[in-house]
Write an enzyme that holds these catalytic residues in place. Structure first.
Site, mmCIF file in Angstrom:
data_model
loop_
_atom_site.group_PDB
_atom_site.id
_atom_site.type_symbol
_atom_site.label_atom_id
_atom_site.label_comp_id
_atom_site.label_asym_id
_atom_site.label_seq_id
_atom_site.Cartn_x
_atom_site.Cartn_y
_atom_site.Cartn_z
ATOM 1 N N GLU A 80 23.708 15.916 -12.671
ATOM 2 C CA GLU A 80 23.318 15.467 -11.326
ATOM 3 C C GLU A 80 22.801 16.600 -10.447
ATOM 4 O OE1 GLU A 80 23.013 12.447 -10.887
ATOM 5 O OE2 GLU A 80 24.149 11.751 -12.613
ATOM 6 N N HIS A 120 17.042 15.037 -14.446
ATOM 7 C CA HIS A 120 17.706 14.409 -15.596
ATOM 8 C C HIS A 120 16.778 14.440 -16.817
ATOM 9 C CE1 HIS A 120 21.202 12.987 -13.467
ATOM 10 N NE2 HIS A 120 20.554 12.132 -12.711
ATOM 11 N N HIS A 169 27.430 2.325 -7.964
ATOM 12 C CA HIS A 169 28.175 2.928 -9.070
ATOM 13 C C HIS A 169 29.487 2.227 -9.392
ATOM 14 C CE1 HIS A 169 25.309 5.689 -7.389
ATOM 15 N NE2 HIS A 169 25.330 6.408 -8.487
ATOM 16 N N HIS A 204 18.218 0.681 -8.131
ATOM 17 C CA HIS A 204 18.874 1.993 -7.994
ATOM 18 C C HIS A 204 18.242 2.981 -8.975
ATOM 19 C CE1 HIS A 204 22.053 4.633 -6.538
ATOM 20 N NE2 HIS A 204 21.939 5.183 -7.726
ATOM 21 N N ALA A 205 17.795 4.104 -8.453
ATOM 22 C CA ALA A 205 17.020 5.055 -9.258
ATOM 23 C C ALA A 205 17.788 5.547 -10.478
ATOM 24 C CB ALA A 205 16.622 6.247 -8.388
ATOM 25 N N HIS A 261 15.298 14.632 -8.165
ATOM 26 C CA HIS A 261 16.620 14.432 -8.775
ATOM 27 C C HIS A 261 16.473 13.761 -10.146
ATOM 28 C CE1 HIS A 261 20.978 13.303 -8.778
ATOM 29 N NE2 HIS A 261 20.515 12.293 -9.497
ATOM 30 N N GLU A 262 15.711 12.695 -10.187
ATOM 31 C CA GLU A 262 15.569 11.943 -11.453
ATOM 32 C C GLU A 262 14.866 12.782 -12.513
ATOM 33 O OE1 GLU A 262 17.274 9.454 -11.911
ATOM 34 O OE2 GLU A 262 17.793 9.109 -9.823
ATOM 35 N N TYR A 307 28.869 13.580 -8.577
ATOM 36 C CA TYR A 307 27.968 13.904 -7.454
ATOM 37 C C TYR A 307 28.614 14.905 -6.501
ATOM 38 C CZ TYR A 307 25.590 9.806 -9.293
ATOM 39 O OH TYR A 307 24.966 8.905 -10.119
HETATM 40 O O1 X8Z Z 1 22.884 7.605 -7.882
HETATM 41 C C1 X8Z Z 1 22.299 8.637 -7.581
HETATM 42 C C2 X8Z Z 1 20.979 8.984 -8.246
HETATM 43 C C3 X8Z Z 1 20.915 8.503 -9.625
HETATM 44 S S1 X8Z Z 1 21.988 9.359 -10.676
HETATM 45 C C4 X8Z Z 1 19.857 8.357 -7.458
HETATM 46 N N1 X8Z Z 1 22.797 9.450 -6.624
HETATM 47 C C5 X8Z Z 1 24.016 9.127 -5.913
HETATM 48 C C6 X8Z Z 1 23.842 7.908 -5.044
HETATM 49 O O2 X8Z Z 1 22.709 7.471 -4.821
HETATM 50 O O3 X8Z Z 1 24.847 7.380 -4.559
HETATM 51 C C7 X8Z Z 1 22.230 10.715 -6.200
HETATM 52 C C8 X8Z Z 1 23.166 11.273 -5.179
HETATM 53 C C9 X8Z Z 1 24.328 10.331 -5.061
HETATM 54 ZN ZN ZN Z 2 21.386 11.278 -11.043
#
Ligand code: X8Z
Ligand code: ZN
Length: 614
Positions: free
Chosen positions: A413, A389, A513, A355-356, A385-386, A523
């Protein structure tokens, strides 16, 4: 400092960053922590305490970040144990400091010292009770859940296993109902073993939150927004009500198209959409099924995934490309260590948390991302997105430790996403990816593609924490975990589990998450805020065309304005940060609604005669 949304305890800490709100809520105002004041301390003592606590935190953060970086990059029993040990130490320290900080509750101190003391008290995402054994148990659960998610695989037969990346690719491209279902079920079933661990984690974290004076962990999370915690929940409802008609119009149209594709027996026209048909494991972004809903005569005729392939973009070139956007705004390039230490490609021979994530190991220059990049347009946006951060982290690095965070977690975010909104056809042409910019007759197609990501996401962004808040408060008991999850998915998203689920399942755990303990409301906030930021920056960049065609690429004015907000970190209430860039201190969904206004008109036209809703 810390990675944005990342797993372990401190991660916990990180995830939330060090934040907390300036004014404690009236309704959920925490009781005084249990360590009582021994004497009435002075303002000087308070300032000295903040200094001492900051130094202690800075040292520990580096240690925790290193342990967590390794644990996420090399998932083994040993790295899991090291991460747990570091997390335990950090939690013990913050809980001790938070209790010590309570000594100054009655001391008259300057506003800045008060804010830092408040930040300290809300720094943890999961607090632990002041009991060594329980803190250790919590830290172990945190590390274990993170590792379990990272190792998750679906095995068709022994030796024939798929990881999340492989399964997500099938979900993105398959149009075979049963094949998508197999992927969906295969992945969701990996989360079932997390359930007892998660349940115990909730108990321990709640105990910790209560010792800090909060009703439960959810109440603690809602207290981090520079406003009354209940007012914050009301604010979310208000924003959701404003964007809901747009979501419902999109849902209605997409459901009709899916029903055409798969048949009304599979996708009934008055029911929630089966959750496995939207091109994404969690049905949180629907961009991968664009081809099924593309407006006739208005398709822009290009696809970023294909453009990247045509121009020979590999993972590194994709990251360089995203960095180029930020440097075009006037931000300094990322340091060499970023390029040497980041993870861009999934290793062949070991388990990693794919997960990024974006990391700031030392609160100075040791910035990194960790991502198993797939060469798609979707992932190109995630890279932006990354990096958002990382550029934020660097911008606030000179703030005091307790302010080294975003204005609120939604801001963190939103920054990279704001930049990605400027990845328009005009921009793609400027960087040599696209030959010809489609004319305005193709705008509905472009907007549709964007809405499938951004508008489709909104209810998901809201419901993950609605579920967790109910779990933390006890409104949802462990015997109801899964049914409550699906009730919320149905209520907000209008999607349903494609096969019967029971309380032996733990479907919330299939979303990173949840086992990763990263609050998710951020988000939802980010999806509202990024359109406000985009609109404001476009005005500053003097791009006067339609907002969905605006790109701030190369605008030093926009970059300067953005940086002036980023460098504030968390030193002031988020309302001030928002005002700095948009001129107004309120969240305002009119920016996202304006952006998609032409699409809404199109959707309403398409939906005429259809029964919408579920
Ligand atoms: O988790 C993330 C990023 C890292 S903070 C890739 N996002 C959420 C997800 O993937 O569920 C970005 C948008 C929503
Ligand atoms: Zn993020």
């Amino acid at each position: 400092m810390k990675p944005q949304f990342k797993p372990t305890l401190l991660a916990t800490l990180i995830a939330g960053g060090f934040l907390l709100s300036a004014c404690q809520p009236a309704a959920e105002k925490p009781k005084e922590p249990q360590t009582a004041a021994v004497s009435a301390p002075t303002a000087e003592e308070a300032t000295a305490f903040v200094k001492k606590a900051s130094d202690e935190m800075a040292t520990l953060l580096l240690e925790v970040n290193r342990a967590d970086w390794i644990a996420s990059n090399f998932i083994t029993e040993d790295t899991e144990a090291l991460s747990a040990a570091a997390g335990q130490k950090m939690t013990e320290t913050v809980v001790r400091l938070a209790n010590e900080a309570a000594r100054f509750n009655q001391t008259t101190v300057d506003a800045d010292t008060r804010r830092q003391l408040d930040k300290l008290k809300l720094a943890l995402t999961l607090a632990a009770p002041q009991d060594k054994a329980k803190t250790a148990e919590l830290a172990e659960l945190v590390a274990k859940l993170n590792a379990m998610y990272g190792k998750g695989k679906y095995c068709k037969t022994e030796g024939q296993c798929m990881d999340l990346g492989e399964m997500s690719s099938v979900m993105a491209s398959s149009r075979d109902y049963n094949e998508q279902l197999e992927m969906w079920k295969g992945w969701h079933d990996t989360a079932a073993p997390m359930r007892p661990l998660y349940q115990r984690q909730v108990e321990l974290a709640n105990e910790g939150a209560r010792e800090l004076g909060y009703a439960d962990t959810g109440a603690m999370w809602r207290s981090k927004y520079d406003m009354d915690a209940n007012a914050f929940a009301t604010e979310l409802d208000k924003q959701w009500s404003a964007v809901k008609p747009l979501y419902e119009a999109l849902h209605c149209h997409v459901r009709a198209k899916l029903s055409e594709k798969y048949g009304a027996d599979k996708v009934p026209l008055d029911k929630p959409i089966p959750a496995h048909l939207l091109g994404n494991m969690w049905a949180q972004g629907w961009g991968n099924i664009y081809d099924l809903v593309a407006p006739e005569n208005s398709d822009p005729g290009y696809d970023v995934t294909k453009l990247l392939a045509d121009k020979g973009y590999d993972e590194l070139k994709m990251v360089k490309g995203a960095e180029g956007f930020f440097t075009s705004l006037g931000f300094a390039p990322l340091p060499d260590t970023f390029w040497n230490r980041s993870l861009f490609v999934k290793p062949r021979d070991r388990d990693v948390v794919c997960h990024a994530s974006a990391w700031d190991l030392d609160s100075k220059d040791d910035l990194r991302i960790k991502m198993c990049i797939q060469k798609t347009g979707e992932e190109f946006a995630v890279i932006h997105h990354e990096l958002g951060h990382n550029f934020y982290q660097r911008a606030y690095k000179n703030q005091p430790v307790f302010y080294q965070d975003s204005a609120n977690d939604g801001f963190h975010e939103a920054i990279g996403d704001t930049i990605a909104l400027s990845v328009t056809p005009k921009y793609l042409q400027q960087i040599g990816l696209l030959e010809q910019v489609p004319d305005e007759s193709k705008d509905i197609g472009l907007l549709m593609k964007m809405a499938l990501e951004k508008v489709a996401f909104l209810p998901f962004g809201l419901l993950v924490d609605q579920w967790r808040w109910q779990v933390f408060s006890g409104q949802v008991t462990p015997e109801q975990y899964n049914q409550a999850w699906w009730q919320l998915r149905e209520k907000y998203q209008g999607v349903a589990a494609p096969v019967a689920r029971t309380e032996n399942d733990f479907d919330a755990g299939a979303k990173y998450h949840v086992p990763g303990n990263t609050p998710y409301t951020r988000y939802f906030l980010a999806h509202i805020l990024q359109f406000q930021f985009h609109k404001a920056l476009c005005e500053i960049a003097k791009d006067n065309g339609p907002i969905h065609r605006c790109s701030i690429y190369n605008s030093k004015e926009a970059g300067t304005a953005l940086n002036s907000m980023l460098e504030m970190g968390a030193s002031q209430p988020w309302q001030n940060a928002l005002q700095k860039i948009t001129g107004k201190p309120e969240m305002d969904s009119s920016a996202i609604l304006d952006y998609f206004a032409p699409l809404k008109t199109y959707l309403d036209e398409q939906n005429k005669g259809r029964t919408c809703g579920w």
